[in-house]
Design a protein around this motif. Structure first.
Motif, PDB file in Angstrom:
ATOM      1  N   LYS A  53      -8.469  21.981  17.356  1.00 15.60           N
ATOM      2  CA  LYS A  53      -7.918  22.367  16.061  1.00 15.60           C
ATOM      3  C   LYS A  53      -8.831  21.849  14.917  1.00 15.60           C
ATOM      4  N   VAL A  87      -8.657  27.291  14.830  1.00 17.97           N
ATOM      5  CA  VAL A  87      -9.314  26.745  16.041  1.00 17.97           C
ATOM      6  C   VAL A  87     -10.677  27.081  16.687  1.00 17.97           C
ATOM      7  N   VAL A 112      -3.203  28.726  12.556  1.00 18.15           N
ATOM      8  CA  VAL A 112      -2.302  27.555  13.081  1.00 18.15           C
ATOM      9  C   VAL A 112      -1.048  27.571  12.023  1.00 18.15           C
TER      10      VAL A 112
END
Length: 199
Positions: free
Chosen positions: A169, A175, A189
């Motif tokens: 991450k 990502v 995310v």
């Protein structure tokens, strides 16, 4: 209609037992006029006439006090207009154009009630409070994730998914793969977490 004429008129339509009360209210209001005081609030009139048979302010406000209110309002309508500041004069000037004193009085009462309601709203609603209304027409359930959709999104955020593909991450909600190439765009995310929280 001036207060004296209003008193005589009300005595023709009101029940005989209210005549004395109407006369007591008239006397108290007339004394206010003689003193040059334009305070004809129900509370003031009830207090000044307490020992003369004037009912309490709440009784005047009740539905049964319509004749009492009408008499008091005739004094309000007959009272000389107060001098007002420039801002108020321009904002409320249209009231003076209404055809009768009764109409002007009723509008002024409504405006004062509106001002009081606005003051109460300001007390109840904290400053800066934002209220969001969801006016989507579909049923609320249509915007919720079902179990399969929820598990799919949870899997994308899981350590199993990240390890399986050797991802990591990023610090922008993205990502990255082993070489640092972005696989999922910035904010992905965060967007998935928000969807899981609210849907």
């Amino acid at each position: 209609m001036d207060p004296k004429a209003m008193l005589e008129h009300l005595k023709t339509v009101a029940s005989p037992r209210t005549h004395g009360t109407l006369e007591a209210i008239y006397e108290v209001c007339n004394e206010q006029v003689e003193r040059g005081i334009s305070d004809f609030s129900f509370t003031t009139i009830a207090r000044l006439g307490e020992k003369r048979g004037v009912p309490k302010a709440q009784s005047i406000r009740n539905a049964t006090g319509v004749h009492y209110r009408t008499l008091i309002e005739s004094f309000v309508a007959a009272a000389p207009a107060k001098k007002v500041g420039y801002k108020q004069a321009t904002a409320d000037a249209w009231i003076d154009e209404l055809p009768t004193a009764r109409h002007r009085l009723l509008v002024q009462i409504l405006l004062s009630e509106l001002a009081e309601a606005r003051r109460l709203v300001k007390e109840i609603v904290p400053p800066g409070l934002e209220i969001y209304v969801d006016d989507r027409r579909a049923p609320a359930g249509a915007f919720k994730l079902d179990d399969i959709e929820r598990r799919a999104l949870e899997y994308i955020l899981s350590e199993d998914f990240i390890k399986k593909w050797n991802f990591r991450k990023g610090d922008k909600g993205d990502v990255l793969d082993q070489a640092g190439v972005r696989v999922l765009k910035p904010g992905t995310v965060d967007a998935i977490e928000k969807a899981l929280r609210y849907l």
